[in-house]
Design a protein around this motif. Sequence first.
Motif, PDB file in Angstrom:
ATOM      1  N   TYR A  76      58.977  34.529  26.385  1.00  0.00           N
ATOM      2  CA  TYR A  76      58.103  34.332  27.539  1.00  0.00           C
ATOM      3  C   TYR A  76      57.094  33.215  27.261  1.00  0.00           C
ATOM      4  N   MET A  77      56.508  33.221  26.072  1.00  0.00           N
ATOM      5  CA  MET A  77      55.516  32.208  25.714  1.00  0.00           C
ATOM      6  C   MET A  77      56.127  30.810  25.612  1.00  0.00           C
ATOM      7  N   PHE A  78      57.440  30.751  25.325  1.00  0.00           N
ATOM      8  CA  PHE A  78      58.154  29.470  25.292  1.00  0.00           C
ATOM      9  C   PHE A  78      58.731  29.106  26.661  1.00  0.00           C
ATOM     10  N   ASP A  79      58.297  29.828  27.696  1.00  0.00           N
ATOM     11  CA  ASP A  79      58.655  29.541  29.099  1.00  0.00           C
ATOM     12  C   ASP A  79      60.093  29.854  29.482  1.00  0.00           C
ATOM     13  N   TYR A  80      60.725  30.815  28.805  1.00  0.00           N
ATOM     14  CA  TYR A  80      62.035  31.291  29.227  1.00  0.00           C
ATOM     15  C   TYR A  80      61.850  32.405  30.243  1.00  0.00           C
ATOM     16  N   TYR A  81      62.848  32.560  31.128  1.00  0.00           N
ATOM     17  CA  TYR A  81      62.907  33.737  31.987  1.00  0.00           C
ATOM     18  C   TYR A  81      63.509  34.842  31.123  1.00  0.00           C
ATOM     19  N   VAL A  82      62.793  35.937  30.967  1.00  0.00           N
ATOM     20  CA  VAL A  82      63.173  36.986  30.020  1.00  0.00           C
ATOM     21  C   VAL A  82      63.660  38.225  30.757  1.00  0.00           C
ATOM     22  N   THR A  83      64.810  38.734  30.335  1.00  0.00           N
ATOM     23  CA  THR A  83      65.304  40.029  30.796  1.00  0.00           C
ATOM     24  C   THR A  83      65.607  40.869  29.570  1.00  0.00           C
ATOM     25  N   MET A  84      64.963  42.021  29.478  1.00  0.00           N
ATOM     26  CA  MET A  84      65.267  42.966  28.411  1.00  0.00           C
ATOM     27  C   MET A  84      66.343  43.907  28.939  1.00  0.00           C
ATOM     28  N   VAL A  85      67.408  44.054  28.170  1.00  0.00           N
ATOM     29  CA  VAL A  85      68.530  44.904  28.581  1.00  0.00           C
ATOM     30  C   VAL A  85      68.262  46.309  28.045  1.00  0.00           C
ATOM     31  N   GLU A  86      67.825  47.194  28.955  1.00  0.00           N
ATOM     32  CA  GLU A  86      67.274  48.481  28.538  1.00  0.00           C
ATOM     33  C   GLU A  86      68.251  49.387  27.801  1.00  0.00           C
ATOM     34  N   ASP A  87      69.534  49.308  28.122  1.00  0.00           N
ATOM     35  CA  ASP A  87      70.504  50.181  27.448  1.00  0.00           C
ATOM     36  C   ASP A  87      71.226  49.462  26.303  1.00  0.00           C
ATOM     37  N   CYS A  88      70.734  48.279  25.951  1.00  0.00           N
ATOM     38  CA  CYS A  88      71.260  47.545  24.795  1.00  0.00           C
ATOM     39  C   CYS A  88      70.150  47.297  23.787  1.00  0.00           C
ATOM     40  N   ALA A  89      69.161  48.176  23.821  1.00  0.00           N
ATOM     41  CA  ALA A  89      68.059  48.145  22.863  1.00  0.00           C
ATOM     42  C   ALA A  89      67.720  49.597  22.554  1.00  0.00           C
ATOM     43  N   ALA A  90      67.170  49.817  21.382  1.00  0.00           N
ATOM     44  CA  ALA A  90      66.801  51.181  21.000  1.00  0.00           C
ATOM     45  C   ALA A  90      65.634  51.136  20.031  1.00  0.00           C
ATOM     46  N   ALA A  91      64.870  52.235  20.050  1.00  0.00           N
ATOM     47  CA  ALA A  91      63.771  52.412  19.103  1.00  0.00           C
ATOM     48  C   ALA A  91      64.002  53.739  18.390  1.00  0.00           C
ATOM     49  N   TYR A  92      63.252  53.948  17.333  1.00  0.00           N
ATOM     50  CA  TYR A  92      63.394  55.179  16.572  1.00  0.00           C
ATOM     51  C   TYR A  92      62.678  56.342  17.239  1.00  0.00           C
ATOM     52  N   ASP A  93      61.976  56.057  18.339  1.00  0.00           N
ATOM     53  CA  ASP A  93      61.255  57.061  19.112  1.00  0.00           C
ATOM     54  C   ASP A  93      61.413  56.680  20.586  1.00  0.00           C
ATOM     55  N   ALA A  94      61.952  57.581  21.400  1.00  0.00           N
ATOM     56  CA  ALA A  94      62.208  57.290  22.816  1.00  0.00           C
ATOM     57  C   ALA A  94      60.930  56.895  23.557  1.00  0.00           C
ATOM     58  N   LYS A  95      59.794  57.486  23.198  1.00  0.00           N
ATOM     59  CA  LYS A  95      58.522  57.150  23.857  1.00  0.00           C
ATOM     60  C   LYS A  95      58.155  55.693  23.612  1.00  0.00           C
ATOM     61  N   LEU A  96      58.389  55.212  22.398  1.00  0.00           N
ATOM     62  CA  LEU A  96      58.086  53.815  22.079  1.00  0.00           C
ATOM     63  C   LEU A  96      59.015  52.872  22.843  1.00  0.00           C
ATOM     64  N   HIS A  97      60.279  53.247  22.963  1.00  0.00           N
ATOM     65  CA  HIS A  97      61.253  52.459  23.735  1.00  0.00           C
ATOM     66  C   HIS A  97      60.788  52.339  25.183  1.00  0.00           C
ATOM     67  N   MET A  98      60.446  53.479  25.787  1.00  0.00           N
ATOM     68  CA  MET A  98      60.040  53.488  27.190  1.00  0.00           C
ATOM     69  C   MET A  98      58.735  52.723  27.399  1.00  0.00           C
ATOM     70  N   ALA A  99      57.797  52.846  26.464  1.00  0.00           N
ATOM     71  CA  ALA A  99      56.527  52.131  26.582  1.00  0.00           C
ATOM     72  C   ALA A  99      56.760  50.615  26.539  1.00  0.00           C
ATOM     73  N   THR A 100      57.655  50.167  25.679  1.00  0.00           N
ATOM     74  CA  THR A 100      57.951  48.735  25.608  1.00  0.00           C
ATOM     75  C   THR A 100      58.593  48.256  26.902  1.00  0.00           C
ATOM     76  N   LEU A 101      59.516  49.042  27.457  1.00  0.00           N
ATOM     77  CA  LEU A 101      60.148  48.642  28.723  1.00  0.00           C
ATOM     78  C   LEU A 101      59.102  48.498  29.825  1.00  0.00           C
ATOM     79  N   GLU A 102      58.163  49.430  29.876  1.00  0.00           N
ATOM     80  CA  GLU A 102      57.098  49.352  30.884  1.00  0.00           C
ATOM     81  C   GLU A 102      56.218  48.127  30.645  1.00  0.00           C
ATOM     82  N   ASN A 103      55.886  47.866  29.413  1.00  0.00           N
ATOM     83  CA  ASN A 103      55.087  46.689  29.075  1.00  0.00           C
ATOM     84  C   ASN A 103      55.818  45.410  29.488  1.00  0.00           C
TER      85      ASN A 103
END
Length: 132
Positions: A76-103
Motif C-alpha cells: 500500500y505504501m508503495f502505491d499498489y492496489y492491495v487485496t488480501m486473500v482471506e482464505d489463502c492466509a492464516a494466523a496461529y490465532d483466529a482472532k488475530l487473523h480476523m483482526a488483520t482482515l478488518e484492519n
Amino acid sequence: SSQKGGLSTCREGTWGAEFYEGISPLASERVVVKHRYSAFINTDLTTVLKAKGIQSVLVTGVATNVCVETTARDAYMFDYYVTMVEDCAAAYDAKLHMATLENMRRHFGLVASSDEIIDTWSGLEQRKASGL
C-alpha cells in the motif's frame, strides 16, 4: 537452534525455506527471497513489479498478522492496489487473523476470498474473449 545474530528459521537451505510440496514456481517465474517480515524490504520485488507494469497485488501466506500484514502495508505504501486473500492466509490465532482482515478493510485495501477473485477473473476473461 539459534545462530549468532538470528534464528535459523526459514534460512536458505533449511527445511523451512523449501517450497511446499505441489506449490512450486514454474521455471519461467521469478522468485523473490525475503529476509524480513515484508517481501518489499531488502528485496528487488518493487523493481520486478514495476518493470512488468504491475499495479495490483494479491497478498497471501502465513502468518496473516505478521508477514502477510506487513507485506500488504508496504505494498500500500508503495502505491499498489492491495487485496488480501482471506482464505489463502492464516494466523496461529483466529482472532488475530480476523483482526488483520478488518484492519486491511479499513485502512489498506480490499479483502476477498479466492472464489471471489477467481469469479472476477473468469468474468474478465469472458468479456475479453467477447471483445468487450
